[in-house]
Design a protein around this motif. Structure first.
Motif, short mmCIF file in Angstrom:
data_model
loop_
_atom_site.label_atom_id
_atom_site.label_comp_id
_atom_site.label_asym_id
_atom_site.label_seq_id
_atom_site.Cartn_x
_atom_site.Cartn_y
_atom_site.Cartn_z
N LEU A 107 -86.24 35.21 -9.60
CA LEU A 107 -86.96 36.18 -10.23
C LEU A 107 -88.34 35.82 -10.38
N PHE A 129 -87.87 41.83 -13.26
CA PHE A 129 -86.50 41.64 -13.95
C PHE A 129 -85.87 42.96 -13.63
N LEU A 168 -82.39 36.96 -19.60
CA LEU A 168 -83.68 36.12 -19.52
C LEU A 168 -84.46 36.14 -20.75
N LEU A 210 -83.66 42.07 -21.09
CA LEU A 210 -84.78 40.90 -21.23
C LEU A 210 -85.26 40.98 -22.61
N THR A 223 -82.67 32.88 -11.82
CA THR A 223 -83.96 33.10 -12.67
C THR A 223 -85.38 32.56 -11.93
N THR A 250 -91.44 41.96 -16.35
CA THR A 250 -90.61 42.94 -16.59
C THR A 250 -90.13 43.61 -15.45
N THR A 262 -82.26 42.86 -11.26
CA THR A 262 -80.95 43.41 -12.32
C THR A 262 -80.41 44.45 -11.36
#
Length: 445
Positions: free
Chosen positions: A364, A434, A206, A119, A361, A431, A438
């Motif tokens: 997310l 993400f 991202l 990220l 995305t 964060t 992931t």
């Protein structure tokens, strides 16, 4: 895209304690006391303390586990490509340390990891020139950079601190990069700041550009091109105006004609401005310049605007000839207008970020419950343009405040602590989401 309301997925800690600490508040005040306006903002005078500002930020980030993996000025070759604006080239020629006084820094949490597991956050520490006194009254920060973008930079740091404390995968299974760039302001367009870092591969799956968006996700960014209409003719005295070329009348006519006939595209803006011939009232100025700034959200719009400008200049000249061909003071200008007028591009060929975020995305961002920028609202220009076309990436612009409402380029720039705290909370949420997405995706692959 509408507002996101999908709950945070299981396993993604919300990091509720994200807020600016007393040390963060002191850091922001310290950063604002450091003048970091570059030569393009100050006219070449002064010495921006960007090395010092970036190092102060790195020291604070080191407490979270971030290490400096790059801290250097861009190479001279970064100013040689065709899309570098004319103003940047001229400023660099006028100051030998132009690049050296405007370095860039990259911080990394954890080892180098594949792009899909990384990220990246980008924030610029250079500012526009000027600004009022620096201060913090317990509620509001005042000073240059408060909202654009030293305040968002510190809000980012507070959010990352909370995320690291809440998610063990950060720095081990999932990496975080922070780009601290110069060359965002002053019309530099990131050509020696963000662009060389992107080209060097300091990007993630991202990429988040911390600019004031009212804490709404913006997934596009416009670029702009600057055109100059030059008149290079013969001066005359006021007692015999017909013996010279009147650049004032010709360019004034074209300014009105272009303002009327140039289209305003849905994904851009046309600004007719910057007309100058001279300061005296008793002289006919044979030379002058008219500037136009044309922003666009896609290469197709850029092409349309360029063609429209050329056509409008042609019809404007034809109209000028017809109107003034028999006027004794302007007949010479009308007859030779095409010979003394030329079009020059001072900024041209910059990319625009137009690709929307992919489905992963979007999922997310939904999990992070982030509001989105209204589809009907125009985007704006920022360094996110350099992510256009980079494979394996999604890019968003996201940050606290509003450029206009918070006086980003005005004398009384400010940022409220509440807004920066909210930014920190949402950075922490994004964060951790993400990291969760992931690791979950790889576990089920």
């Amino acid at each position: 895209m509408g507002a996101r309301t999908v709950p945070t997925p299981g396993g993604a800690a919300p990091a509720p304690g994200a807020r600016l600490s007393p040390a963060d508040r002191d850091l922001l005040v310290h950063l604002m006391t450091l003048p970091t306006a570059g030569p393009m903002e100050t006219g070449g005078d002064g010495h921006p303390r960007l090395w010092e500002a970036q190092s102060a930020y790195a020291d604070a980030a080191a407490e979270l586990g971030f290490t400096v993996v790059h801290h250097a000025a861009a190479p001279p070759a970064s100013l040689q490509s065709p899309e570098v604006p004319r103003s940047v080239r001229e400023a660099a020629r006028a100051r030998p340390d132009f690049l050296e006084c405007q370095p860039n820094m990259v911080l990394r949490l954890g080892p180098e990891l594949p792009r899909a597991r990384t990220l990246m956050f980008n924030v610029h520490l250079d500012t526009v020139a000027g600004g009022g006194p620096v201060g913090f009254d317990g509620r509001r920060f005042r000073g240059r950079g408060a909202i654009d973008a030293k305040g968002p930079a510190v809000g980012l740091l507070a959010g990352l601190r909370a995320a690291v404390g809440a998610c063990g995968a950060l720095g081990t299974e999932v990496g975080v990069l922070v780009q601290l760039v110069s060359g965002e302001e002053g019309g530099a367009m990131g050509v020696f700041g963000t662009r060389p870092l992107v080209e060097a591969g300091w990007v993630g799956g991202l990429n988040v550009f911390c600019e004031p968006t009212g804490l709404r996700v913006l997934d596009r960014a416009t670029a702009s091109m600057t055109a100059a209409l030059h008149v290079t003719g013969r001066d005359a005295v006021d007692d015999a105006p017909g013996t010279g070329h009147n650049a004032t009348v010709l360019l004034g006519h074209l300014a009105q004609h272009l303002a009327r006939w140039l289209p305003q595209p849905p994904d851009g803006r046309v600004c007719v401005a910057g007309l100058h011939t001279g300061e005296m009232h008793n002289k006919v100025y044979g030379s002058g310049r008219l500037l136009l700034n044309l922003s666009y959200g896609s290469p197709a719009t850029a092409h349309t605007l360029e063609q429209a400008l050329r056509e409008a200049v042609g019809t404007g000249l034809a109209d000028f000839r017809e109107r003034f061909a028999d006027h004794p003071a302007y007949a010479l200008t009308a007859g030779e207008a095409g010979a003394v007028l030329r079009l020059e591009w001072l900024k041209h060929g910059l990319p625009a970020l137009e690709a929307p975020a992919g489905p992963r995305t979007a999922e997310l961002l939904g999990g992070a419950r982030l509001d989105t920028w209204p589809a009907e609202a125009p985007a704006f220009t920022c360094d996110a343009i350099w992510m256009a076309g980079v494979p394996g990436t999604s890019t968003i612009v996201f940050g606290p405040g509003d450029l206009d409402a918070h006086g980003a380029h005005a004398a009384e720039e400010f940022a409220d602590l509440a807004d920066l705290d909210a930014h920190a909370r949402l950075v922490a949420r994004l964060t951790t989401c993400f990291a969760h997405h992931t690791t979950t995706r790889e576990a089920t692959a």
